[in-house]
Design a protein around this motif. Structure first.
Motif, PDB file in Angstrom:
ATOM      1  N   ALA A 217       0.837  -1.195   0.000  1.00 14.84           N
ATOM      2  CA  ALA A 217       0.000   0.000   0.000  1.00 14.84           C
ATOM      3  C   ALA A 217       0.876   1.249   0.000  1.00 14.84           C
ATOM      4  CB  ALA A 217      -0.913  -0.008   1.221  1.00 14.84           C
ATOM      5  N   SER A 218       0.240   2.405  -0.272  1.00 10.96           N
ATOM      6  CA  SER A 218       1.020   3.645  -0.321  1.00 10.96           C
ATOM      7  C   SER A 218       1.577   4.006   1.049  1.00 10.96           C
ATOM      8  CB  SER A 218       0.129   4.788  -0.834  1.00 10.96           C
ATOM      9  OG  SER A 218      -1.012   4.954   0.002  1.00 10.96           O
ATOM     10  N   GLN A 219       0.903   3.594   2.112  1.00 10.72           N
ATOM     11  CA  GLN A 219       1.379   3.872   3.464  1.00 10.72           C
ATOM     12  C   GLN A 219       2.230   2.705   3.959  1.00 10.72           C
ATOM     13  OE1 GLN A 219      -1.595   4.063   6.579  1.00 10.72           O
ATOM     14  NE2 GLN A 219      -0.462   5.642   7.669  1.00 10.72           N
ATOM     15  N   PRO A 220       3.420   2.955   4.489  1.00 11.24           N
ATOM     16  CA  PRO A 220       4.270   1.858   4.976  1.00 11.24           C
ATOM     17  C   PRO A 220       3.587   1.066   6.087  1.00 11.24           C
ATOM     18  CG  PRO A 220       5.502   3.917   4.814  1.00 11.24           C
ATOM     19  CD  PRO A 220       4.069   4.262   4.601  1.00 11.24           C
ATOM     20  N   LEU A 221       4.071  -0.161   6.290  1.00 14.64           N
ATOM     21  CA  LEU A 221       3.482  -1.029   7.311  1.00 14.64           C
ATOM     22  C   LEU A 221       3.563  -0.400   8.694  1.00 14.64           C
ATOM     23  CD1 LEU A 221       4.832  -4.536   6.186  1.00 14.64           C
ATOM     24  CD2 LEU A 221       2.497  -3.661   5.962  1.00 14.64           C
TER      25      LEU A 221
END
Length: 479
Positions: free
Chosen positions: A13-17
């Protein structure tokens, strides 16, 4: 892959884990599903639960610390901050939607109960709707409309409550050995409202009050909100630990003791006669009054001792209601007390909301008359007895034990691991539970949880519980 049943974080996803994980915990903290002082999972446990590396968890926890939401305590772990600046709240992420979270305080538990499907809610605090008797309610409403509509619908009603209901309640109390005429009874908007009137009328900020531990989470929250100092009294299978109670009373001079003598919530235990007599002697010796909450009294045999019957309403104020057996939609409760206490309580009720509903109170009176509610309660007791046998068999089959044999609506189950850690994986699998820390005045973690006998009958829940416990324990160490 994660080993638990948490909704997976989105790889790619565009947001890191790390940001996704931080956002998940930030949401829980904002909604007070994780309270100030709550400890987060260790880095290793969190990594295993969410299927990420320890480095990702450390990065997420660093973000939460930077936002003012967490603090690290040396050699103890990560904890929700006791206080949080307003600026930190504005910096915290606000996802558009979040998965359901396990209850972490009284408010969250209530919210979860309102949202829950009873068939998948072993932690529910009430009977499921299909156990209640809608024909009894419909009959009462028809009779009310045909015979009494004008009399009860065109005025505020009596501040003390509908007289016909108070007469019927006097008979109900007499069956329990409590002698109180209509003049000693005050109706309320449910038993919770009755307890709230007592807190606001007879207690002041700074007063010390004895409470059962475990006990009712909502009552702990109300007392704390009113500035009351809680004195937890350990509660066992035979009732409160009276040696501890006596020591607390000698040291702190409590103003009152709030307790459930019959079918205690959450354990299901009842106070025996010898314990009741000793408790009343301690109340005399240390000059405190007792509030006896009998909200589950209709689900108990009438012969079980009530403190109000032994005391004659001298030091004891008796509280009960009808939501547990009739319907939670009709907020009708009541209290019985000595006349000098009742006058002040009635004044508080007047200032609080003038009067309670004369329409609903008359309808409840009609349910009580001619023994129809008594017969309904007897059927519920018989059905609960059957349910307890089945639930006990399911628990034994999966290797779990009870703190004491369950009774009434609830059982106090020992699962062998921290039930607060267990609550979220179970909710992710679709099961709402009530971990034992919710019922501790000090939020003490432990391996106990409250189970509702009427909503814990599905073998699938017990399989999910066994799997979640085994997952937390991890692989067995070879001998």
């Amino acid at each position: 892959m994660p080993t638990g049943t948490h909704p997976p974080l989105q790889r790619g996803a565009s947001q890191p884990l790390a940001g996704q994980l931080a956002e998940r915990y930030a949401q829980r903290i904002r909604e007070r599903l994780l309270l100030p002082g709550a400890r987060l999972p260790s880095v290793r446990d969190c990594a295993r639960q969410h299927g990420v590396s320890p480095h990702t968890v450390v990065a997420a926890y660093d973000q939460l610390q930077a936002a003012g939401l967490l603090e690290a305590r040396r050699q103890r772990g990560f904890f929700v901050r006791e206080t949080r600046p307003a600026a930190a709240a504005s910096r915290a992420p606000h996802p558009a939607a979040a998965p359901r979270q396990a209850p972490m305080d009284a408010t969250a538990l209530i919210r979860g109960m309102f949202e829950a499907d009873a068939a998948r809610s072993p932690g529910l605090g009430t009977l499921p709707a299909d156990w209640l008797d809608p024909t009894l309610l419909q009959s009462a409403l028809r009779r009310l409309h045909n015979a009494d509509a004008h009399a009860v619908q065109v005025s505020y009603g009596d501040p003390s409550g509908d007289e016909r209901l108070r007469v019927a309640l006097g008979q109900r109390l007499a069956d329990l050995g409590i002698h109180a005429g209509p003049a000693q009874i005050l109706t309320t908007h449910g038993a919770t409202h009755a307890l709230d009137l007592i807190i606001r009328t007879q207690l002041q900020p700074g007063d010390a009050v004895l409470v059962d531990d475990p006990g009712w989470a909502i009552m702990f929250a109300r007392l704390t909100q009113a500035g009351i100092r809680l004195l937890p009294v350990p509660r066992g299978a035979q009732g409160p630990d009276l040696d501890v109670l006596a020591a607390l009373a000698a040291q702190h001079a409590p103003r009152a003791y709030l307790t459930v003598s019959v079918l205690h919530n959450p354990t299901g235990h009842s106070l025996n006669l010898a314990g009741a007599h000793k408790l009343l002697r301690l109340a005399d010796e240390h000059d405190f009054f007792i509030v006896e909450d009998d909200s589950y009294g209709f689900l108990a045999p009438e012969h079980l001792p009530r403190l109000a019957a032994l005391d004659g309403l001298r030091r004891v104020t008796y509280v009960s209601g009808f939501s547990k057996v009739l319907t939670p939609a009709w907020r009708v409760g009541y209290l019985a007390a000595a006349p000098e206490r009742l006058r002040a309580l009635t004044d508080t009720k007047l200032l609080d909301g003038l009067t309670s509903s004369p329409v609903l109170e008359r309808a409840v009176a009609l349910c009580l008359e001619q023994g129809r509610l008594r017969r309904h309660a007897q059927r519920l007791r018989e059905r609960l007895a059957t349910a307890r046998q089945r639930v006990s068999a399911l628990a034994t089959r999966q290797g779990f034990t009870w703190a004491a044999p369950p009774d009434g609506l609830f059982g106090w189950l020992d699962v062998g691991v921290d039930t607060e850690r267990l609550a979220q994986p179970l909710l992710d699998a679709g099961w709402l539970t009530a971990p034992g820390a919710l019922f501790s005045a000090t939020r003490r973690p432990g391996s106990l949880m409250r189970l509702n006998m009427a909503t814990s009958l599905d073998p699938a829940f017990w399989r999910a519980l066994r799997a979640a416990v085994d997952d937390i324990r991890g692989p067995a160490t070879p001998p």
